[in-house]
Write a protein that holds these residues in place. Structure first.
Motif, PDB file in Angstrom:
ATOM      1  N   GLU A   1       0.916  -1.041   0.024  1.00  0.00           N
ATOM      2  CA  GLU A   1       0.067   0.024   0.023  1.00  0.00           C
ATOM      3  C   GLU A   1       0.938   1.197   0.151  1.00  0.00           C
ATOM      4  N   TYR A   2       1.717   1.375   0.818  1.00  0.00           N
ATOM      5  CA  TYR A   2       2.709   2.739   0.866  1.00  0.00           C
ATOM      6  C   TYR A   2       3.591   2.638  -0.331  1.00  0.00           C
ATOM      7  N   SER A   3       4.122   1.681  -0.797  1.00  0.00           N
ATOM      8  CA  SER A   3       5.099   1.719  -2.165  1.00  0.00           C
ATOM      9  C   SER A   3       4.109   2.382  -3.110  1.00  0.00           C
TER      10      SER A   3
ATOM     11  N   SER B   1      10.413  -2.846   3.068  1.00  0.00           N
ATOM     12  CA  SER B   1      10.448  -3.640   3.971  1.00  0.00           C
ATOM     13  C   SER B   1       9.548  -3.864   5.164  1.00  0.00           C
ATOM     14  N   HIS B   2       9.032  -4.938   5.502  1.00  0.00           N
ATOM     15  CA  HIS B   2       7.960  -5.178   6.678  1.00  0.00           C
ATOM     16  C   HIS B   2       8.629  -6.024   7.710  1.00  0.00           C
ATOM     17  N   PHE B   3       8.949  -5.740   8.857  1.00  0.00           N
ATOM     18  CA  PHE B   3       9.430  -6.626   9.771  1.00  0.00           C
ATOM     19  C   PHE B   3       9.221  -6.709  11.376  1.00  0.00           C
ATOM     20  N   ASN B   4       9.171  -7.563  11.926  1.00  0.00           N
ATOM     21  CA  ASN B   4       8.550  -7.774  13.241  1.00  0.00           C
ATOM     22  C   ASN B   4       9.585  -6.946  14.094  1.00  0.00           C
TER      23      ASN B   4
ATOM     24  N   VAL C   1      11.410   2.230   4.363  1.00  0.00           N
ATOM     25  CA  VAL C   1      11.355   2.544   2.954  1.00  0.00           C
ATOM     26  C   VAL C   1      12.607   3.764   2.490  1.00  0.00           C
ATOM     27  N   LEU C   2      12.992   3.412   1.501  1.00  0.00           N
ATOM     28  CA  LEU C   2      14.148   4.315   0.809  1.00  0.00           C
ATOM     29  C   LEU C   2      13.533   4.715  -0.430  1.00  0.00           C
ATOM     30  N   ALA C   3      13.143   6.012  -0.897  1.00  0.00           N
ATOM     31  CA  ALA C   3      12.455   6.158  -2.281  1.00  0.00           C
ATOM     32  C   ALA C   3      13.254   7.212  -2.584  1.00  0.00           C
TER      33      ALA C   3
END
Ligand code: BEZ
Length: 254
Positions: A168-170, A184-187, A248-250
């Motif tokens: 969604e965010y990307s 990336s999504h992480f715990n 994120v890095l954009a």
């Protein structure tokens, strides 16, 4: 940080892990000497100072007067300003915009992305970390259950945390002219210091759920929430928060 009465002393004394973990995001940002960088939602300025120490020319902004006051006192050599993440503009554009543990407070994500884009140079970078999908899910469920069973169901809607998925965010960043180079999504289950409990976390971060509830009742509800969470968020004598992060890095392309 948005619409919140921040207690900067409680933040520094018991919840400093929030900004200490952000050191990894500064590595992702990779600030260079002489670069012009904005720290969006700088809080008490700990990470702004790390960026400053890299030799970059950094400005920190935050909507909390209390946080900015503290940041200015601690780091008088850095420029800090009170500004909303949904409503800022700098004529002299930045090489990079950095943000740690802030964007989950702001449901108006498109406004934020537009402000970021408008204040970045072409090919400027945006490096951020915040709460991702299912962040603090055990806590959210326990709060909801206890509020409902005690007749405060209407308070649930006071909460407006924004925890998007990477997809969604990307997609949102791409729609607004960014090239997403890393996401990336992480715990990150995070143990609180010994002696710091979920009530302290709720006091620091859960305020909107309890707005309008008198302080004795609030304490009673927080105790019930904590009792419920003992089954899921307590291990070896310590409480932990079931954080999930999105990082994120954009690059701004248009
Ligand atoms: C977080 O850092 O993920 C967070 C902090 C406070 C409330 C909700 C999430």
């Amino acid at each position: 940080m948005i619409n919140y009465n921040w207690n900067s002393n409680l933040y520094i004394s018991k919840h400093s892990y929030v900004f200490k973990y952000g050191e990894d995001v500064v590595k992702l940002l990779n600030p260079q000497k002489g670069e012009k960088i904005l720290d969006l939602g700088c809080g008490t300025g700990y990470l702004t100072n790390l960026i400053y120490e890299s030799g970059a020319n950094v400005i920190g902004i935050d909507s909390s007067e209390e946080m900015i006051k503290q940041a200015k006192q601690t780091y008088p050599q850095i420029n800090f300003e009170i500004k909303e993440a949904t409503n800022f503009y700098f004529k002299n554009k930045f090489d990079a915009i950095f943000s740690n543990a802030v964007l989950h407070w702001i449901p108006e994500k498109v406004k934020v992305i537009k402000c970021i884009s408008d204040s970045l140079k072409h090919r400027g970078r945006f490096a951020a970390e915040f709460g991702g999908k299912n962040n603090v899910q055990n806590i959210v469920s326990a709060i909801s259950e206890i509020l409902i069973s005690n007749g405060y169901a209407k308070n649930i809607k006071n909460n407006n945390w924004y925890f998007p998925s990477v997809g969604e965010y990307s997609a949102l960043l791409e729609k607004h002219g960014f090239d997403v180079q890393f996401a990336s999504h992480f715990n990150r289950d995070t143990f609180l210091d010994k002696g710091v409990d979920i009530k302290s976390w709720l006091e620091m971060f859960g305020g909107k759920y309890f707005s309008g509830i008198d302080s004795n009742k609030k304490i009673e509800l927080q105790k019930l929430i904590m009792k419920k969470l003992k089954a899921t968020n307590y291990l070896n004598g310590k409480w932990f928060i079931d954080y999930k992060r999105i990082r994120v890095l954009a690059i701004k392309e248009s």
